[in-house]
Design a protein around this motif. Structure first.
Motif, PDB file in Angstrom:
ATOM      1  N   ILE A   1      72.884 -19.647 -43.467  1.00  0.00           N
ATOM      2  CA  ILE A   1      71.956 -20.239 -44.428  1.00  0.00           C
ATOM      3  C   ILE A   1      70.980 -19.134 -44.821  1.00  0.00           C
ATOM      4  CG2 ILE A   1      70.125 -21.963 -44.675  1.00  0.00           C
ATOM      5  CD1 ILE A   1      71.865 -23.620 -42.639  1.00  0.00           C
ATOM      6  N   LEU A   2      71.077 -18.717 -46.080  1.00  0.00           N
ATOM      7  CA  LEU A   2      70.230 -17.607 -46.533  1.00  0.00           C
ATOM      8  C   LEU A   2      68.933 -18.169 -47.100  1.00  0.00           C
ATOM      9  CD1 LEU A   2      72.715 -15.200 -48.331  1.00  0.00           C
ATOM     10  CD2 LEU A   2      71.646 -14.901 -46.117  1.00  0.00           C
ATOM     11  N   ILE A   3      67.842 -17.773 -46.518  1.00  0.00           N
ATOM     12  CA  ILE A   3      66.536 -18.276 -46.949  1.00  0.00           C
ATOM     13  C   ILE A   3      65.922 -17.313 -47.962  1.00  0.00           C
ATOM     14  CG2 ILE A   3      64.209 -18.863 -46.135  1.00  0.00           C
ATOM     15  CD1 ILE A   3      65.601 -19.304 -43.331  1.00  0.00           C
ATOM     16  N   GLU A   4      66.115 -16.037 -47.732  1.00  0.00           N
ATOM     17  CA  GLU A   4      65.579 -14.995 -48.604  1.00  0.00           C
ATOM     18  C   GLU A   4      66.519 -13.813 -48.594  1.00  0.00           C
ATOM     19  OE1 GLU A   4      60.747 -14.743 -48.697  1.00  0.00           O
ATOM     20  OE2 GLU A   4      61.809 -14.044 -46.959  1.00  0.00           O
ATOM     21  N   PRO A   5      66.512 -12.942 -49.550  1.00  0.00           N
ATOM     22  CA  PRO A   5      65.630 -12.953 -50.716  1.00  0.00           C
ATOM     23  C   PRO A   5      66.112 -13.883 -51.823  1.00  0.00           C
ATOM     24  CG  PRO A   5      66.958 -10.963 -50.720  1.00  0.00           C
ATOM     25  CD  PRO A   5      67.331 -11.730 -49.489  1.00  0.00           C
ATOM     26  N   GLU A   6      67.288 -14.460 -51.661  1.00  0.00           N
ATOM     27  CA  GLU A   6      67.815 -15.290 -52.750  1.00  0.00           C
ATOM     28  C   GLU A   6      67.068 -16.609 -52.883  1.00  0.00           C
ATOM     29  OE1 GLU A   6      69.457 -14.050 -50.234  1.00  0.00           O
ATOM     30  OE2 GLU A   6      70.843 -12.581 -51.053  1.00  0.00           O
ATOM     31  N   ASP A   7      66.199 -16.895 -51.945  1.00  0.00           N
ATOM     32  CA  ASP A   7      65.450 -18.135 -51.898  1.00  0.00           C
ATOM     33  C   ASP A   7      66.318 -19.367 -52.078  1.00  0.00           C
ATOM     34  OD1 ASP A   7      63.331 -19.579 -51.216  1.00  0.00           O
ATOM     35  OD2 ASP A   7      62.298 -19.477 -53.134  1.00  0.00           O
ATOM     36  N   GLY A   8      67.256 -19.451 -51.197  1.00  0.00           N
ATOM     37  CA  GLY A   8      67.917 -20.728 -51.050  1.00  0.00           C
ATOM     38  C   GLY A   8      69.139 -20.970 -51.875  1.00  0.00           C
ATOM     39  N   SER A   9      69.655 -19.968 -52.566  1.00  0.00           N
ATOM     40  CA  SER A   9      70.796 -20.310 -53.389  1.00  0.00           C
ATOM     41  C   SER A   9      72.131 -20.165 -52.674  1.00  0.00           C
ATOM     42  CB  SER A   9      70.781 -19.515 -54.678  1.00  0.00           C
ATOM     43  OG  SER A   9      70.459 -18.191 -54.406  1.00  0.00           O
ATOM     44  N   TYR A  10      72.115 -19.695 -51.446  1.00  0.00           N
ATOM     45  CA  TYR A  10      73.403 -19.467 -50.800  1.00  0.00           C
ATOM     46  C   TYR A  10      73.540 -20.073 -49.414  1.00  0.00           C
ATOM     47  CZ  TYR A  10      74.293 -16.159 -54.487  1.00  0.00           C
ATOM     48  OH  TYR A  10      74.485 -15.595 -55.708  1.00  0.00           O
ATOM     49  N   ILE A  11      74.666 -20.728 -49.258  1.00  0.00           N
ATOM     50  CA  ILE A  11      75.114 -21.066 -47.918  1.00  0.00           C
ATOM     51  C   ILE A  11      76.474 -20.397 -47.817  1.00  0.00           C
ATOM     52  CG2 ILE A  11      75.834 -22.895 -46.356  1.00  0.00           C
ATOM     53  CD1 ILE A  11      73.996 -24.771 -47.916  1.00  0.00           C
ATOM     54  N   LEU A  12      76.677 -19.626 -46.774  1.00  0.00           N
ATOM     55  CA  LEU A  12      77.943 -18.923 -46.636  1.00  0.00           C
ATOM     56  C   LEU A  12      78.727 -19.509 -45.474  1.00  0.00           C
ATOM     57  CD1 LEU A  12      76.624 -15.231 -46.871  1.00  0.00           C
ATOM     58  CD2 LEU A  12      77.305 -16.731 -48.752  1.00  0.00           C
TER      59      LEU A  12
END
Ligand code: NAD
Length: 479
Positions: A368-379
């Protein structure tokens, strides 16, 4: 469109960096969204003698990066008023009370007050006590917002809380942890509730380990003076990392409301496995950056306002465990540092082979990517969950969901206006986090580290990898 809110904001430290970089842009965002409209006013207080006009000019300047609509920005700035103020001077609180009461009438704010502490932490208690003794509280709502750090240890946090609670009750205190304002952290609970396989998978039967990384590529920049009093353990682990762990490890809340969420969070922090001083060296690693390989980037000890022999850590990695039926035996590896190869805030959940019985393939990791994309990605295994061909996570339903994501401070400001403490840290959670971190701090303060021990632009000291290798694990994000 959201309903308009009414309040007088009193920002202690209204001339400062936080106010200009975060608070004014956040309030402007609410103004543009119509959440703040006619019935609000902002009083900025600070030591300098500024006029309202000069203050308004600084407010508008702070918005130039985000907008060029001069008319709108000027109309917004008309709601701002300046009050020169020394935190220890009782007369200044009386003047402040008069101004706030006048603005109440002028803007018809229903006597609602938001007191925002954007001021040095050593003043938090003094200001709160004066709000009480000079009778600033009103018959509307009165909410106190506290920035980090909330204390430097368990004892100092208790002392601070004691002085705040003479004036404000727990349900009037909003302790800021801006990570809790980030979209992905806020959505984590919804993701859990909506994805049954994911929720079912979150326990020691299926999870091998959880990893939380909050890394920064920058060094201390111009904040050496502050950093010398903090270090990563206090600055990142005690608050942000602990809150993120809590969001992953807590039980499913009965409802998506503040009371239910804090109930399960309270339980999870109470189940942190005790750490003994002897376990600190085994389970935690500290580091401090040296120069980079080219010698162009300075070592921490050569930074401005940093002691040439400083023992302050700029990197921490550690293993946190819970004494609970759900999580017993699962390591939560945490890591935070400066001068790492990239800025990244992420949660990696590593599954074991037993997870196949609920449909999760062997060797699966959910990131779960919180930053720097600010929430647009779950891998899932490093690729976008939509393409992963694994049915663990289905979220968001709408592809453009995160396009409307609010900046953390904006979203937290709305919660404060709504009287919703869901994304703020409660006192009982904080106490347990401090008790845990104090054990590490005290052990480290009793020994001299061999610093610097990692080069700038690397993943921290070797011991950070060895910490996981001892358990047969490895960092998912390894550069
Ligand atoms: P700053 O030094 O830029 O601003 C401090 C403000 O306090 C100024 O407006 C100053 O005039 C005022 N002030 C100082 N002494 C005063 C006194 N005796 N009486 C009245 N006013 C006085 O600091 P900052 O970076 O804006 O930080 C403010 C708070 O926010 C601190 O508690 C800090 O830990 C916290 N914080 C800041 C950031 C950030 O990014 N700047 C991030 C997280 C938390």
């Amino acid at each position: 469109m959201a309903a308009e809110k009414k309040a007088v904001f009193i920002i202690f430290g209204g001339s400062g960096d936080l106010a200009h970089r975060k608070l004014y842009p956040a309030l402007y965002g609410l103004y543009k969204a119509g959440i703040l409209k006619e019935h609000f006013a902002v009083i900025g207080t600070a030591r300098r003698a500024w006029s309202d006009n000069y203050y308004r000019g600084t407010v508008v300047t702070s918005l130039l990066d985000i907008d060029d609509d001069q008319e709108k920005m000027q109309a917004f700035a008309k709601h701002f008023f300046y009050q020169s103020h020394d935190v220890t001077d009782s007369d200044h609180y009386i003047a402040l009370k008069k101004l706030a009461s006048k603005l109440d009438d002028q803007f018809e704010t229903d006597q609602n007050r938001i007191y925002y502490m954007a001021i040095a932490p050593r003043f938090f208690g003094t200001v709160a006590e004066h709000i009480n003794s000079e009778g600033l509280k009103t018959s509307g709502y009165n909410r106190l917002v506290i920035e980090k750090p909330f204390g430097r240890s368990y004892d100092s946090a208790c002392e601070l809380n004691g002085s705040l609670t003479k004036t404000f009750s727990e349900n009037e205190i909003y302790r800021m942890d801006h990570y809790l304002g980030k979209q992905m952290v806020q959505q984590l609970t919804r993701i859990r509730l909506k994805n049954k396989t994911f929720e079912k998978s979150l326990n020691n039967k299926y999870v091998s380990n959880v990893q939380v990384t909050l890394s920064e590529s920058l060094g201390v920049e111009d904040r050496g003076g502050y950093y010398e009093t903090a270090g990563v353990l206090r600055d990142m682990i005690q608050n942000h990392i602990m809150q993120i762990i809590g969001a992953v490890a807590m039980d499913e809340p009965a409802k998506l409301d503040s009371e239910s969420i804090h109930e399960v969070k309270r339980e999870v922090f109470a189940s942190l496995k005790d750490l003994t001083p002897d376990e600190v060296d085994k389970n935690f690693v500290r580091g401090q950056y040296g120069e980079d390989i080219t010698g162009k980037q300075k070592a921490y000890r050569d930074e401005d306002n940093v002691d040439a022999n400083s023992d302050i850590e700029t990197f921490v990695a550690g293993k946190v465990e819970f004494d609970s039926e759900r999580w017993g035996g699962v390591p939560f590896y945490v890591r935070s540092g400066k001068r790492m190869p990239a800025k990244s805030s992420r949660i990696d959940i590593v599954y074991n082979d037993a997870a196949e019985e609920i449909g999760i393939r062997p060797n699966t990791t959910v990131t779960i990517l919180i930053e720097p994309e600010d929430g647009s990605y779950i891998l899932v295994n490093g690729i976008d969950y939509l393409e992963s061909n694994q049915d663990i996570i289905k979220f968001p339903e709408k592809e453009d969901y995160f396009d409307h994501a609010r900046e953390a401070y904006e979203s937290l400001m709305i919660d404060i206006l709504d009287g919703n403490q869901i994304h703020f840290t409660m006192w009982d959670e904080l106490q347990n986090a401090w008790k845990y971190v104090d054990i590490i701090r005290q052990k480290w303060d009793s020994e001299t580290p061999d610093f610097p021990n990692y080069e700038s632009n690397t993943m921290g000291p070797d011991a950070a990898s060895e910490l996981l290798e001892k358990d047969g694990n490895s960092w998912v994000w390894a550069d």
